[in-house]
Write a protein that holds these residues in place. Structure first.
Motif, PDB file in Angstrom:
ATOM      1  N   THR A 293      33.471  71.397  40.602  1.00 45.06           N
ATOM      2  CA  THR A 293      33.404  72.841  40.853  1.00 45.06           C
ATOM      3  C   THR A 293      34.271  73.295  42.015  1.00 45.06           C
ATOM      4  O   THR A 293      34.564  74.485  42.138  1.00 45.06           O
ATOM      5  CB  THR A 293      31.952  73.264  41.138  1.00 45.06           C
ATOM      6  N   GLY A 294      34.649  72.365  42.902  1.00 45.89           N
ATOM      7  CA  GLY A 294      35.422  72.751  44.071  1.00 45.89           C
ATOM      8  C   GLY A 294      34.591  73.361  45.178  1.00 45.89           C
ATOM      9  O   GLY A 294      35.132  73.784  46.204  1.00 45.89           O
ATOM     10  N   ARG A 295      33.261  73.415  44.997  1.00 43.09           N
ATOM     11  CA  ARG A 295      32.414  74.010  46.042  1.00 43.09           C
ATOM     12  C   ARG A 295      32.469  73.178  47.319  1.00 43.09           C
ATOM     13  O   ARG A 295      32.357  71.960  47.286  1.00 43.09           O
ATOM     14  CB  ARG A 295      30.959  74.096  45.557  1.00 43.09           C
ATOM     15  N   LYS A 296      32.668  73.859  48.442  1.00 44.18           N
ATOM     16  CA  LYS A 296      32.682  73.170  49.720  1.00 44.18           C
ATOM     17  C   LYS A 296      31.249  72.821  50.108  1.00 44.18           C
ATOM     18  O   LYS A 296      30.395  73.684  50.250  1.00 44.18           O
ATOM     19  CB  LYS A 296      33.322  74.026  50.808  1.00 44.18           C
ATOM     20  N   ILE A 297      30.986  71.531  50.258  1.00 47.63           N
ATOM     21  CA  ILE A 297      29.640  71.062  50.551  1.00 47.63           C
ATOM     22  C   ILE A 297      29.350  71.130  52.043  1.00 47.63           C
ATOM     23  O   ILE A 297      28.268  71.533  52.463  1.00 47.63           O
ATOM     24  CB  ILE A 297      29.466  69.625  50.029  1.00 47.63           C
TER      25      ILE A 297
ATOM     26  N   CYS B  52      36.636  68.595  55.543  1.00 50.29           N
ATOM     27  CA  CYS B  52      35.857  69.280  54.508  1.00 50.29           C
ATOM     28  C   CYS B  52      35.501  68.319  53.383  1.00 50.29           C
ATOM     29  O   CYS B  52      36.281  67.423  53.050  1.00 50.29           O
ATOM     30  CB  CYS B  52      36.639  70.456  53.914  1.00 50.29           C
ATOM     31  N   ARG B  53      34.343  68.541  52.789  1.00 48.51           N
ATOM     32  CA  ARG B  53      33.922  67.786  51.612  1.00 48.51           C
ATOM     33  C   ARG B  53      33.748  68.761  50.460  1.00 48.51           C
ATOM     34  O   ARG B  53      33.099  69.806  50.609  1.00 48.51           O
ATOM     35  CB  ARG B  53      32.618  67.045  51.886  1.00 48.51           C
ATOM     36  N   PHE B  54      34.327  68.417  49.285  1.00 51.22           N
ATOM     37  CA  PHE B  54      34.298  69.300  48.130  1.00 51.22           C
ATOM     38  C   PHE B  54      33.669  68.596  46.929  1.00 51.22           C
ATOM     39  O   PHE B  54      33.847  67.389  46.736  1.00 51.22           O
ATOM     40  CB  PHE B  54      35.713  69.738  47.740  1.00 51.22           C
ATOM     41  N   ASN B  55      32.971  69.374  46.091  1.00 53.77           N
ATOM     42  CA  ASN B  55      32.488  68.884  44.807  1.00 53.77           C
ATOM     43  C   ASN B  55      33.677  68.709  43.873  1.00 53.77           C
ATOM     44  O   ASN B  55      34.537  69.594  43.774  1.00 53.77           O
ATOM     45  CB  ASN B  55      31.483  69.871  44.219  1.00 53.77           C
TER      46      ASN B  55
ATOM     47  N   PRO C  66      30.247  61.045  43.917  1.00 55.59           N
ATOM     48  CA  PRO C  66      31.679  61.066  44.240  1.00 55.59           C
ATOM     49  C   PRO C  66      32.131  62.452  44.663  1.00 55.59           C
ATOM     50  O   PRO C  66      31.665  63.464  44.140  1.00 55.59           O
ATOM     51  CB  PRO C  66      32.340  60.637  42.918  1.00 55.59           C
ATOM     52  N   HIS C  67      33.060  62.506  45.616  1.00 52.30           N
ATOM     53  CA  HIS C  67      33.497  63.790  46.141  1.00 52.30           C
ATOM     54  C   HIS C  67      34.905  63.688  46.699  1.00 52.30           C
ATOM     55  O   HIS C  67      35.496  62.608  46.773  1.00 52.30           O
ATOM     56  CB  HIS C  67      32.531  64.294  47.222  1.00 52.30           C
TER      57      HIS C  67
ATOM     58  N   PHE D 215      44.135  64.270  52.179  1.00 54.46           N
ATOM     59  CA  PHE D 215      42.897  64.320  51.419  1.00 54.46           C
ATOM     60  C   PHE D 215      42.722  63.021  50.666  1.00 54.46           C
ATOM     61  O   PHE D 215      43.671  62.248  50.471  1.00 54.46           O
ATOM     62  CB  PHE D 215      42.819  65.556  50.538  1.00 54.46           C
ATOM     63  N   SER D 216      41.470  62.736  50.278  1.00 54.45           N
ATOM     64  CA  SER D 216      41.162  61.443  49.691  1.00 54.45           C
ATOM     65  C   SER D 216      39.960  61.574  48.770  1.00 54.45           C
ATOM     66  O   SER D 216      39.087  62.425  48.975  1.00 54.45           O
ATOM     67  CB  SER D 216      40.868  60.411  50.793  1.00 54.45           C
ATOM     68  N   LEU D 217      39.920  60.715  47.763  1.00 57.54           N
ATOM     69  CA  LEU D 217      38.787  60.626  46.862  1.00 57.54           C
ATOM     70  C   LEU D 217      37.809  59.591  47.393  1.00 57.54           C
ATOM     71  O   LEU D 217      38.202  58.489  47.778  1.00 57.54           O
ATOM     72  CB  LEU D 217      39.263  60.219  45.462  1.00 57.54           C
ATOM     73  N   VAL D 218      36.524  59.941  47.437  1.00 59.74           N
ATOM     74  CA  VAL D 218      35.483  59.005  47.847  1.00 59.74           C
ATOM     75  C   VAL D 218      34.644  58.713  46.610  1.00 59.74           C
ATOM     76  O   VAL D 218      33.791  59.516  46.219  1.00 59.74           O
ATOM     77  CB  VAL D 218      34.621  59.577  48.985  1.00 59.74           C
ATOM     78  N   ALA D 219      34.911  57.584  45.965  1.00 56.46           N
ATOM     79  CA  ALA D 219      34.228  57.254  44.713  1.00 56.46           C
ATOM     80  C   ALA D 219      34.328  55.760  44.453  1.00 56.46           C
ATOM     81  O   ALA D 219      35.428  55.234  44.276  1.00 56.46           O
ATOM     82  CB  ALA D 219      34.845  58.023  43.546  1.00 56.46           C
ATOM     83  N   ASP D 220      33.196  55.083  44.479  1.00 54.17           N
ATOM     84  CA  ASP D 220      33.104  53.696  44.031  1.00 54.17           C
ATOM     85  C   ASP D 220      31.649  53.410  43.679  1.00 54.17           C
ATOM     86  O   ASP D 220      30.817  54.321  43.629  1.00 54.17           O
ATOM     87  CB  ASP D 220      33.660  52.715  45.066  1.00 54.17           C
TER      88      ASP D 220
END
Length: 237
Positions: free
Chosen positions: A94-98, A88-91, A76-77, A65-70
């Motif tokens: 909240t952890g909601r699966k997008i 999977c992509r998560f918020n 960011p997610h 898993f990885s953080l996508v944020a710049d």
């Protein structure tokens, strides 16, 4: 998993919800710690207090898993991959699966650079996903990748949908219909590309759908109450 004071090494807290081994190294971002446990799901913890913000104990075996944020990412997610090849992509909060997408083979590695997410699998394949916020709507020829036309604006809230000669997109506060050929103009310079717009109380969730001459838009709605719009036809809302 232990949290230690960086200066003194003093133990701050210990988190151990299961006897299963930790499968991936934790990620720390904006006051939260994200971690996975083999066969036991994913957790988001408060970095200061250890309290659990959210968790997914769905028995997925998360292999990476990885953080996508710049600066290029408007939202960011967290991206996670499983042994079964599910991306999977998560918020983050909240952890909601997008969304999720099936790939070939267990997902083994991620890399993010210049608005692109690269995903490697143990099956020997590498996928590239464009994840940053778009600054316009662009049509590209599939056989030589040459740009046909472009209109400026933020239309990256959800995936676009096309039907007939119309393309439908959302910018969070409204859905828009564009001519598939980009309206009138020469080269990438276009006018009258937009056919119509229709406001929505919140951003569209999960994408747009076209069926039987109508456009369907699912939105978060007021007070988190989902709202489904049915807009007809391709010419006007």
């Amino acid at each position: 998993m232990h949290a230690l004071d960086a200066a003194s090494g003093t133990k701050q807290w210990r988190f151990s919800p299961t006897e299963s081994p930790w499968f991936t190294s934790p990620i720390v971002h904006d006051g939260l710690v994200y971690c996975t446990i083999a066969h036991k799901g994913m957790y988001a913890l408060d970095a200061a207090t250890e309290s659990v913000w959210w968790s997914h104990t769905d028995n997925h075996r998360y292999t990476a898993f990885s953080l996508v944020a710049d600066d290029s990412v408007s939202d960011p997610h967290l991206i996670a991959g499983t042994k079964s090849g599910v991306l999977c992509r998560f918020n983050l909060k909240t952890g909601r699966k997008i969304w999720q997408r099936d790939l070939f083979g267990p997902i083994s590695a991620f890399s993010f650079k210049s608005s692109s997410l690269y995903v490697g699998t143990s099956g020997g394949e590498v996928y590239t996903f464009y994840t940053a916020g778009h600054k316009g709507l662009t049509a590209i020829r599939d056989y030589d990748t040459k740009k046909k036309w472009r209109v400026d604006g933020r239309y990256d809230t959800t995936k676009p949908a096309g039907a007939g000669d119309t393309m439908y997109v959302s910018n969070g506060s409204a859905v828009h219909a564009f001519a598939m050929k980009g309206g009138c103009g020469i080269g990438t310079i276009r006018t009258r590309a937009k056919r119509w717009s229709h406001p929505t109380p919140a951003k569209a969730l999960g994408g747009l759908a076209v069926a039987d001459g109508a456009l369907f838009v699912a939105c978060a709605g007021h007070n988190n109450n989902p709202t489904l719009y049915c807009l007809e036809s391709a010419e006007s809302p």
